[in-house]
Scaffold this motif. Structure first.
Motif, mmCIF file in Angstrom:
data_model
loop_
_atom_site.group_PDB
_atom_site.id
_atom_site.type_symbol
_atom_site.label_atom_id
_atom_site.label_comp_id
_atom_site.label_asym_id
_atom_site.label_seq_id
_atom_site.Cartn_x
_atom_site.Cartn_y
_atom_site.Cartn_z
ATOM 1 N N LEU A 18 -99.849 58.069 29.822
ATOM 2 C CA LEU A 18 -99.996 56.855 30.131
ATOM 3 C C LEU A 18 -101.501 56.707 30.838
ATOM 4 N N ARG A 19 -102.167 57.715 31.449
ATOM 5 C CA ARG A 19 -103.596 57.354 31.987
ATOM 6 C C ARG A 19 -104.309 57.124 30.852
ATOM 7 N N GLU A 20 -104.288 57.841 29.699
ATOM 8 C CA GLU A 20 -104.972 57.543 28.643
ATOM 9 C C GLU A 20 -104.712 56.059 28.218
ATOM 10 N N ALA A 21 -103.603 55.753 28.059
ATOM 11 C CA ALA A 21 -103.321 54.275 27.477
ATOM 12 C C ALA A 21 -104.028 53.392 28.413
ATOM 13 N N ILE A 22 -103.807 53.431 29.788
ATOM 14 C CA ILE A 22 -104.465 52.479 30.704
ATOM 15 C C ILE A 22 -106.018 52.755 30.537
ATOM 16 N N ALA A 23 -106.402 53.496 30.476
ATOM 17 C CA ALA A 23 -107.816 53.712 30.159
ATOM 18 C C ALA A 23 -108.512 52.927 29.025
ATOM 19 N N ALA A 24 -107.591 53.111 27.761
ATOM 20 C CA ALA A 24 -107.861 52.552 26.655
ATOM 21 C C ALA A 24 -107.911 51.070 26.733
ATOM 22 N N PHE A 25 -107.066 50.350 27.599
ATOM 23 C CA PHE A 25 -106.830 48.971 27.851
ATOM 24 C C PHE A 25 -108.237 48.471 28.420
ATOM 25 N N GLU A 26 -108.427 49.182 29.274
ATOM 26 C CA GLU A 26 -109.479 48.978 30.047
ATOM 27 C C GLU A 26 -111.051 48.996 29.472
ATOM 28 N N LEU A 27 -111.235 49.752 28.205
ATOM 29 C CA LEU A 27 -112.323 49.468 27.482
ATOM 30 C C LEU A 27 -112.686 48.238 27.102
ATOM 31 N N PRO A 28 -114.037 47.878 27.299
ATOM 32 C CA PRO A 28 -114.463 46.573 27.000
ATOM 33 C C PRO A 28 -114.038 46.156 25.712
ATOM 34 N N GLU A 29 -114.404 46.991 24.628
ATOM 35 C CA GLU A 29 -114.180 46.767 23.106
ATOM 36 C C GLU A 29 -112.628 46.340 22.928
ATOM 37 N N ASN A 30 -111.713 47.153 23.766
ATOM 38 C CA ASN A 30 -110.278 46.720 23.390
ATOM 39 C C ASN A 30 -110.009 45.618 24.373
ATOM 40 N N PHE A 31 -110.481 45.286 25.630
ATOM 41 C CA PHE A 31 -110.361 43.989 26.347
ATOM 42 C C PHE A 31 -110.884 43.036 25.222
ATOM 43 N N ASP A 32 -111.816 42.890 24.654
ATOM 44 C CA ASP A 32 -112.366 41.765 23.520
ATOM 45 C C ASP A 32 -111.446 41.566 22.595
ATOM 46 N N LYS A 33 -110.959 42.642 22.013
ATOM 47 C CA LYS A 33 -109.941 42.627 20.776
ATOM 48 C C LYS A 33 -108.730 41.609 21.280
ATOM 49 N N ILE A 34 -108.220 42.284 22.447
ATOM 50 C CA ILE A 34 -106.842 41.561 22.958
ATOM 51 C C ILE A 34 -107.009 40.111 23.474
ATOM 52 N N THR A 35 -108.303 39.995 23.974
ATOM 53 C CA THR A 35 -108.577 38.569 24.195
ATOM 54 C C THR A 35 -108.808 37.459 23.113
ATOM 55 N N ALA A 36 -109.440 38.242 22.132
ATOM 56 C CA ALA A 36 -109.678 37.278 20.891
ATOM 57 C C ALA A 36 -108.303 36.998 20.275
ATOM 58 N N ALA A 37 -107.462 37.811 19.928
ATOM 59 C CA ALA A 37 -106.296 37.884 19.612
ATOM 60 C C ALA A 37 -105.269 36.639 20.307
ATOM 61 N N ALA A 38 -105.490 36.861 21.419
ATOM 62 C CA ALA A 38 -104.890 35.729 22.427
ATOM 63 C C ALA A 38 -105.447 34.402 22.209
ATOM 64 N N ALA A 39 -106.557 34.327 22.041
ATOM 65 C CA ALA A 39 -107.305 33.086 21.957
ATOM 66 C C ALA A 39 -107.122 32.561 20.669
ATOM 67 N N ALA A 40 -106.938 33.285 19.547
ATOM 68 C CA ALA A 40 -106.879 32.605 18.486
ATOM 69 C C ALA A 40 -105.424 32.237 18.124
ATOM 70 N N ALA A 41 -104.368 32.159 18.897
ATOM 71 C CA ALA A 41 -103.121 31.720 18.702
ATOM 72 C C ALA A 41 -102.676 30.730 19.797
ATOM 73 N N PRO A 42 -101.796 29.786 19.170
ATOM 74 C CA PRO A 42 -101.362 28.925 20.107
ATOM 75 C C PRO A 42 -100.687 29.629 21.515
ATOM 76 N N GLU A 43 -100.848 28.734 22.534
ATOM 77 C CA GLU A 43 -100.513 29.202 23.787
ATOM 78 C C GLU A 43 -98.985 29.886 23.876
ATOM 79 N N GLU A 44 -97.956 29.296 23.385
ATOM 80 C CA GLU A 44 -96.663 29.767 23.196
ATOM 81 C C GLU A 44 -96.421 31.091 22.468
ATOM 82 N N GLN A 45 -97.441 31.511 21.499
ATOM 83 C CA GLN A 45 -97.557 32.670 20.639
ATOM 84 C C GLN A 45 -98.427 33.791 21.049
ATOM 85 N N ARG A 46 -99.121 33.521 22.045
ATOM 86 C CA ARG A 46 -100.282 34.558 22.549
ATOM 87 C C ARG A 46 -99.756 35.968 22.867
ATOM 88 N N ALA A 47 -98.453 36.168 23.487
ATOM 89 C CA ALA A 47 -98.139 37.260 23.602
ATOM 90 C C ALA A 47 -97.640 37.875 22.507
#
Length: 109
Positions: A18-47
């Motif tokens: 869990l500590r490693e997973a939390i740290a991985a989510f906080e990495l800037p490159e992973n933050f950018d990947k998640i944000t880009a995937a969310a931004a590319a989808a319609p609002e109701e499908q972002r999750a």
């Protein structure tokens, strides 16, 4: 030939994963990947749109604990949840869940 059962985690391994997973989510490159995937989808499908990215990030952590292949992320999560009665594990699961959802919500605003 019988299927090999998924690995089991000790409490300490679950906490470490869990500590490693939390740290991985906080990495800037992973933050950018998640944000880009969310931004590319319609609002109701972002999750749903970010789930493959989240699974990829989790997979990079869970592979270290023996959880491999398409079912590895699910098996790893279930092995961690076996220790959910521990307050640190419960808090870590909540952090992982809210962590990726915060990325989705930032895009929605």
């Amino acid at each position: 030939m019988a299927a090999t059962p998924p690995p089991q985690l000790t409490l300490e391994q679950a906490k470490a994963a869990l500590r490693e997973a939390i740290a991985a989510f906080e990495l800037p490159e992973n933050f950018d990947k998640i944000t880009a995937a969310a931004a590319a989808a319609p609002e109701e499908q972002r999750a749903m749109a970010v789930l493959p990215v989240v699974q990829q990030i989790q997979s990079s952590v869970l592979t270290k604990y023996g959880f491999e292949g398409p079912a590895g992320v699910f098996q790893g999560i279930m092995a961690i949840k076996m220790h959910e009665s521990d307050p640190e594990v419960k808090e870590g699961i909540q952090k992982v869940t809210t962590g990726f959802m915060q990325h989705v919500q930032k895009v929605s605003k």
